[in-house]
Design a protein around this motif. Structure first.
Motif, short mmCIF file in Angstrom:
data_model
loop_
_atom_site.label_atom_id
_atom_site.label_comp_id
_atom_site.label_asym_id
_atom_site.label_seq_id
_atom_site.Cartn_x
_atom_site.Cartn_y
_atom_site.Cartn_z
N ALA A 53 39.70 33.56 -29.38
CA ALA A 53 39.17 32.99 -28.14
C ALA A 53 39.15 31.47 -28.25
O ALA A 53 38.88 30.91 -29.32
CB ALA A 53 37.77 33.51 -27.87
N GLU A 54 39.44 30.80 -27.15
CA GLU A 54 39.33 29.35 -27.09
C GLU A 54 37.97 28.96 -26.56
O GLU A 54 37.38 29.65 -25.72
CB GLU A 54 40.43 28.75 -26.20
CG GLU A 54 41.81 28.78 -26.81
CD GLU A 54 42.79 27.90 -26.05
OE1 GLU A 54 42.40 27.36 -24.99
OE2 GLU A 54 43.93 27.75 -26.50
N THR A 55 37.44 27.84 -27.06
CA THR A 55 36.17 27.32 -26.58
C THR A 55 36.25 25.80 -26.58
O THR A 55 37.06 25.22 -27.31
CB THR A 55 34.99 27.81 -27.46
OG1 THR A 55 33.76 27.37 -26.89
CG2 THR A 55 35.12 27.31 -28.88
N ILE A 61 30.13 25.93 -33.75
CA ILE A 61 30.35 27.14 -32.95
C ILE A 61 29.05 27.92 -32.93
O ILE A 61 28.49 28.22 -33.98
CB ILE A 61 31.48 28.00 -33.55
CG1 ILE A 61 32.77 27.17 -33.69
CG2 ILE A 61 31.73 29.24 -32.68
CD1 ILE A 61 33.84 27.85 -34.51
N GLU A 63 27.11 31.36 -31.86
CA GLU A 63 27.25 32.77 -31.47
C GLU A 63 25.87 33.33 -31.17
O GLU A 63 24.99 33.37 -32.04
CB GLU A 63 27.89 33.57 -32.62
CG GLU A 63 29.39 33.45 -32.71
CD GLU A 63 30.09 34.37 -31.75
OE1 GLU A 63 29.89 34.20 -30.52
OE2 GLU A 63 30.84 35.25 -32.19
N TRP A 97 32.99 23.98 -37.56
CA TRP A 97 34.41 23.91 -37.27
C TRP A 97 35.19 23.60 -38.55
O TRP A 97 34.72 22.88 -39.42
CB TRP A 97 34.71 22.79 -36.25
CG TRP A 97 34.31 23.10 -34.86
CD1 TRP A 97 33.27 22.56 -34.16
CD2 TRP A 97 34.97 24.00 -33.96
NE1 TRP A 97 33.22 23.08 -32.89
CE2 TRP A 97 34.26 23.96 -32.74
CE3 TRP A 97 36.07 24.83 -34.07
CZ2 TRP A 97 34.63 24.72 -31.63
CZ3 TRP A 97 36.44 25.60 -32.97
CH2 TRP A 97 35.73 25.54 -31.77
N LYS A 314 35.41 37.02 -34.14
CA LYS A 314 36.33 36.18 -33.36
C LYS A 314 36.85 35.03 -34.20
O LYS A 314 36.14 34.48 -35.05
CB LYS A 314 35.62 35.58 -32.14
CG LYS A 314 35.02 36.58 -31.15
CD LYS A 314 36.08 37.31 -30.35
CE LYS A 314 35.43 38.24 -29.33
NZ LYS A 314 36.44 39.06 -28.61
N TYR A 316 37.53 31.57 -33.27
CA TYR A 316 37.34 30.61 -32.18
C TYR A 316 38.19 29.38 -32.44
O TYR A 316 38.22 28.85 -33.56
CB TYR A 316 35.87 30.20 -32.07
CG TYR A 316 35.03 31.24 -31.36
CD1 TYR A 316 35.14 31.43 -29.98
CD2 TYR A 316 34.14 32.03 -32.07
CE1 TYR A 316 34.38 32.38 -29.33
CE2 TYR A 316 33.37 32.98 -31.43
CZ TYR A 316 33.49 33.15 -30.05
OH TYR A 316 32.73 34.10 -29.41
N ASP A 318 39.26 25.51 -30.88
CA ASP A 318 38.98 24.43 -29.94
C ASP A 318 40.14 24.33 -28.95
O ASP A 318 41.31 24.23 -29.35
CB ASP A 318 38.81 23.11 -30.69
CG ASP A 318 38.69 21.93 -29.75
OD1 ASP A 318 37.94 22.03 -28.76
OD2 ASP A 318 39.38 20.91 -29.98
N SER A 319 39.82 24.38 -27.68
CA SER A 319 40.86 24.43 -26.65
C SER A 319 41.76 23.20 -26.64
O SER A 319 42.90 23.26 -26.17
CB SER A 319 40.22 24.61 -25.26
OG SER A 319 39.28 23.58 -25.01
N ALA A 345 39.39 25.27 -35.78
CA ALA A 345 39.02 26.66 -35.52
C ALA A 345 38.10 27.16 -36.62
O ALA A 345 37.88 26.47 -37.63
CB ALA A 345 40.27 27.54 -35.45
N CYS A 348 34.21 33.76 -36.89
CA CYS A 348 32.78 33.92 -36.69
C CYS A 348 32.45 35.39 -36.46
O CYS A 348 33.30 36.16 -36.00
CB CYS A 348 32.30 33.14 -35.46
SG CYS A 348 32.78 31.39 -35.47
#
Length: 367
Positions: A53-55, A61, A63, A97, A314, A316, A318-319, A345, A348
């Protein structure tokens, strides 16, 4: 003054190549990202089952975790008052991150040896594929194996690598009997709802903290052990693991244990060139970087199976740093151009109770 891309201006060949190569690399980025995922069974499966998933960045991060159900749920009749007790039962896990980078460099000598546009682009494609392979191998190894510290798998490079599976799902021992360590800034030793499932496969006597133990010596015993761990992880709400990652020999043993007529395979994974088997709704795959959780070493003596629920596990990303490419620049102290491929990324988990590890599986089961 010469402008970028102006091939007619004197002494602008390097500037032109800068622009040409930067544009070509940017156009190739989507294919680069696809190839990185397609070349790893684990990354490909995560992508297919919603485990990536992108965030949008942030300091860390975060959760959100739910460790208690809503106590106001209940039956009622007519005008009977409803329970409006304020609910707690929520907290958060935090993960740092991690950053991963590769560089692509082309020297002036290489430019002159490939002085026409087609040749320099071919050279760039070869160097990009080389970077692509390195990034895939590094990301896959960091996420699956990690590094060993005191027979425990941890993020390598002084904690700068991404979190490996064995960090979330570790073998418990006398000094760490209940928790599996401090994951996401939450201590499993204090909170029993933040503990993964573990089981030993070479002894009927349970190791410290095991959910169960089996002495697996036959195909039938292996199937029972895998199914039992699946069920233990499936207890409570949230479903069962939908991805099981094994070492190569354990995967081959399980494959041999199945009747040829019931080896259901995921065609999407097969289309990518990966072997996979269905087991009770889960996808079973193997990867050469799966470590020996029992011995705490990368070299395998006994097999390991990680049980992953991608609703709660996930990767995750970074978009704005999802294998992005930077422009080619020329350093002051080199006659070369360098671009970077960057990833920010980390892996997590938001519910360790839905995850598990079955370890100490014999590598010599034949029937």
């Amino acid at each position: 003054m010469a402008t970028v891309g102006d091939t007619n201006a004197p002494s602008t060949n390097t500037v032109y190549y800068d622009a040409l190569l930067t544009t070509t690399l940017e156009n190739y980025r989507e294919q680069l990202v696809d190839n990185i995922y397609k070349d790893s069974a684990f990354l490909a499966a995560l992508r297919q089952f919603g485990g990536i998933a992108e965030t949008a960045g942030g300091e860390r991060i975060r959760e959100m975790l739910m460790y208690e159900s809503n106590s106001t749920v209940g039956s009622y009749e007519g005008y009977e008052q409803l329970d409006t007790t304020p609910q707690d039962g929520m907290t958060a896990a935090f993960y740092e991150w991690r950053e991963l980078a590769s560089t692509i460099s082309i020297s002036r000598r290489e430019q002159r040896q490939n002085s026409n546009e087609a040749a320099i682009i071919n050279l760039l494609e070869a160097k990009t594929k080389q970077a692509e392979m390195g990034l895939r191998e590094a990301a896959n190894t960091q996420l699956v194996r990690g590094s060993v510290s005191g027979a425990t798998f941890v993020p390598g490079n002084n904690g700068k690598d991404m979190n490996p599976l064995g960090w979330f799902m570790r073998k418990l021992n006398a000094t760490d009997p209940t928790s599996g360590g401090n994951v996401g800034n939450i201590a499993g030793a204090t909170y029993d709802w933040w503990r993964h499932k573990t089981a030993v496969g070479d002894n009927a006597s349970a190791d410290t903290g095991n959910s169960f133990a089996l002495n697996v010596t036959t195909y039938a015993g292996l199937k029972v052990a895998l199914r039992r761990m699946q069920n233990y992880c499936g207890r409570g709400s949230g479903g069962s693991p939908n991805l099981i990652l094994m070492d190569q020999v354990s995967y081959e043993t399980y494959e041999n244990a199945l009747d040829v007529n019931i080896r259901f395979q995921n065609t999407a994974m097969a289309d990518l060139g990966f072997d996979s088997i269905k087991m009770a709704g889960a996808e079973v795959i193997w990867d050469e970087t799966v470590p020996d959780v029992d011995s705490g070493t990368a070299a395998i003596t006994k097999g390991t199976a990680f049980f992953i629920n991608t609703n709660f596990y996930k990767l995750y990303i970074d978009s704005e740093t999802n294998f992005v490419t930077t422009p080619f620049v020329t350093p002051e102290n080199q006659t070369a151009m360098t671009a970077k491929v960057l990833l920010m990324a980390n892996s997590c988990c938001s519910n360790l109770r839905k995850m598990g590890v079955l370890y100490a599986l014999s590598q010599s089961i034949v029937a």
